[in-house]
Structure formats: C-alpha cells, structure tokens
Design an enzyme around this catalytic site. Structure first.
Site: not given
Ligand SMILES: Cc1ncc(COP(=O)(O)O)c(C=O)c1O
Length: 316
Positions: A48, A101, A173, A198
């Site tokens: 972990r 998101y 992000d 992604k």
């Molecule tokens: C820009 C962005 N940040 C964060 C996330 C969240 O990622 P996860 O689905 O791996 O939890 C996504 C998911 O689509 C995303 O497009």
C-alpha cells in the site's frame, strides 16, 4: 522504504520493468527491516505504501513533467481528491473554474462545501474574473486546461502568478494536454495531475492517477494516500508503463487527426460550433499556442438544434 527513494530495480537482468505483485518483503533481520522502514536503506515494506513497478511508473511521469517527485493513485479522481484533501481544511477557500471534469466538479459542489470549504467557481476562460476571486484569498487555485469535454483553455502562467500572489497552491489537471504538449510546472504551477487512465495509458485497459511537483508537497500527498489507501495496482502500473512507450507517437497522431476532424466539422451544415484549441476560431487559440506544443487529441462540437439532430445532420 521511504517515499521517493530507489527508482530502478533490475531482476535477473530483465530489460523491462518487472511486475512485482508481492505485498510484503522479507529482510535478513529486524535491523535491516527497520533501516528500510525508516528510509536509511532502500527497499519496500508493504504494497500500500510503495512498490517497484508502481515507482517505475511514477518516475516516468515525473521525468516527463520535469518534476522533482511524483506519487501515484488508483484512479485520476483519487489523485485529485487526495491532493485536495491533503491541503484543504474547514474554513479554507478554493478557486477554480466551472468547466472542470464532472467528477472534479462534484468534489467542488458536493464534498468540499459539506466540509465547510468555500468553493469559488469562475467562468472558464474569464481570466479577469478568476483573478478577482484569487485576490479575495484562497488556499488552492485549481485549473484544468484544456477542459473535459469543452476543451476550454486557461492561461496557466498568468493564473499561477496571480495564485502565487496570495500564497495559493497552484494545481493543474494536465490530462487532456499530456506532458507531450504542456508542462504546467514550467509555467509556474506547483502541482500537476493526470488521470493516467486517458492518454498516458492510452489503451483503455488500466485505471490510474498521478501527481507531480516538488518533493515536499508530493511527500505530503503521498502520506495522505498511503494511509487512505488509494494505491495504484502493480498490474495497472505495468500496463500504464507499456502504454506510455507510445505516448508521443499516439498524441502526435491523435492531434493531427483532431485538427483534420475539427476542420471537416467546421464545414458541415448541421454543426453549430466546433471547439478545438488548434483552430484559429477557438476563443483562446492564442493562449493555447503560447503554452502548448501541440493542441491535443480532444475536440468537441455542438449540433444545430441540439442532440436530436445527431443522425440527420451527418449525411455521409
Ligand atoms: C481531465 C480529467 N481529469 C480527471 C479525470 C478522472 O480520471 P479517472 O477516471 O482516472 O478517475 C478524468 C476522467 O475522465 C478527466 O477527463
């Protein structure tokens, strides 16, 4: 083993990163175990906390983002939530944008307010409005650029400067841009986050998240994660590492395709608007050109008359 130590492990001279699934690790005696546990000697104690395969993945993203340190998570949302919960406390204030998101937006609109954390969500792309909110003071300035799914752009350098002006932690992000196109830390951000699910992984067969930044900040986030337990699985780390071998090739090809599709859609009768930062018609194309090396593989578009026209507006 303490956070951020040995990054490479060669097993039987294997050229590829081995998938280490062991949860526990054995040592000659308690003294050796203790030295590893307190970070005096390199090694691992418990899955972990740290894992060699997971660390190889973290190190790869760290290098791509030009960061001092990186720590990983079971998903992108875990990376985002763990980062926010590491630093925010009741009574704090966070400034962000409306177009993050959906999962991130849920944290802003549902979970943080319930913890008595004030959230100011500004119109995405309205830099003056964001600066005004920053000036009121905030613990974190949280950006996502380009945004999912509206592909809106925020000027990272300008906003990071404003954020630093009030002592805020600037978090970006970078999922949609990828490190191939954009390095927020080089533009003044303190922390950069990816949903590795992604573009980094690229094959839609592994979930993961990662945060990069300086050692001090990342160590704090790592500590929150090791206790809260949103650990990246070694198999997923392996798949993400394998996917990342083709990251540059994929991103370059995808953004070439995205540009062609965007231009094609612009000329379609049923299309109301096309949103792609690479198009000169994009409202913040100039900012995208300034801070990105490529415009990314994502685009979105609006249909005249809305969703119901979706089939009839694409005759061949
Ligand atoms: C820009 C962005 N940040 C964060 C996330 C969240 O990622 P996860 O689905 O791996 O939890 C996504 C998911 O689509 C995303 O497009």
């Amino acid at each position: 083993m303490q956070f951020g130590q040995v990054r490479r492990s060669k097993v039987h001279r294997a050229t590829q990163v081995p998938v280490v699934v062991s949860v526990a690790y054995s040592y000659e005696d308690m003294d050796e175990w203790y030295d590893v546990a307190i970070g005096k000697k390199s090694g691992h104690i418990y899955g972990r906390n740290t894992n060699p395969t997971v660390q190889a993945f973290e190190d790869k993203v760290r290098a791509l983002e030009g960061a001092e340190a990186a720590t990983s998570f079971s998903t992108g949302m875990a990376a985002i939530s763990n980062t926010l919960y590491t630093f925010l406390r009741p009574g704090d204030r966070i400034v962000s944008i409306k177009d993050t998101y959906g999962g991130t937006n849920k944290i802003f609109t549902e979970f943080l307010p319930a913890m008595n954390i004030q959230v100011a969500l500004c119109t995405t792309g309205d830099h003056e409005a964001i600066e005004e909110e920053i000036k009121k003071g905030c613990k974190i300035l949280y950006l996502e650029t380009p945004t999912n799914p509206t592909v809106k752009i925020t000027d990272i350098e300008r906003m990071a400067k404003a954020g630093k002006g009030v002592g805020a932690l600037v978090v970006v992000d970078n999922t949609f841009a990828t490190p191939i196109n954009q390095n927020p830390l080089m533009l003044g951000a303190d922390l950069v986050i990816h949903s590795a699910t992604k573009f980094l992984g690229g094959h839609a067969d592994a979930l993961g998240g990662v945060v990069c930044g300086n050692k001090e900040l990342v160590e704090k986030i790592y500590h929150y994660r090791e206790i809260n337990g949103a650990t990246l699985d070694p198999w997923a780390a392996y798949l993400l590492l394998r996917g990342m071998k083709t990251l540059k090739l994929r991103v370059e090809h995808q953004q070439q395709s995205a540009m062609e599709i965007a231009k094609h859609l612009q000329n379609k009768a049923g299309v109301e608007a096309v949103y792609y930062p690479g198009l000169e018609t994009h409202v913040n194309h100039d900012i995208a050109k300034k801070q990105m090396r490529g415009f990314g593989g994502m685009l979105s578009f609006a249909l005249k008359g809305g969703w119901k026209l979706s089939l009839s507006c694409f005759p061949n």
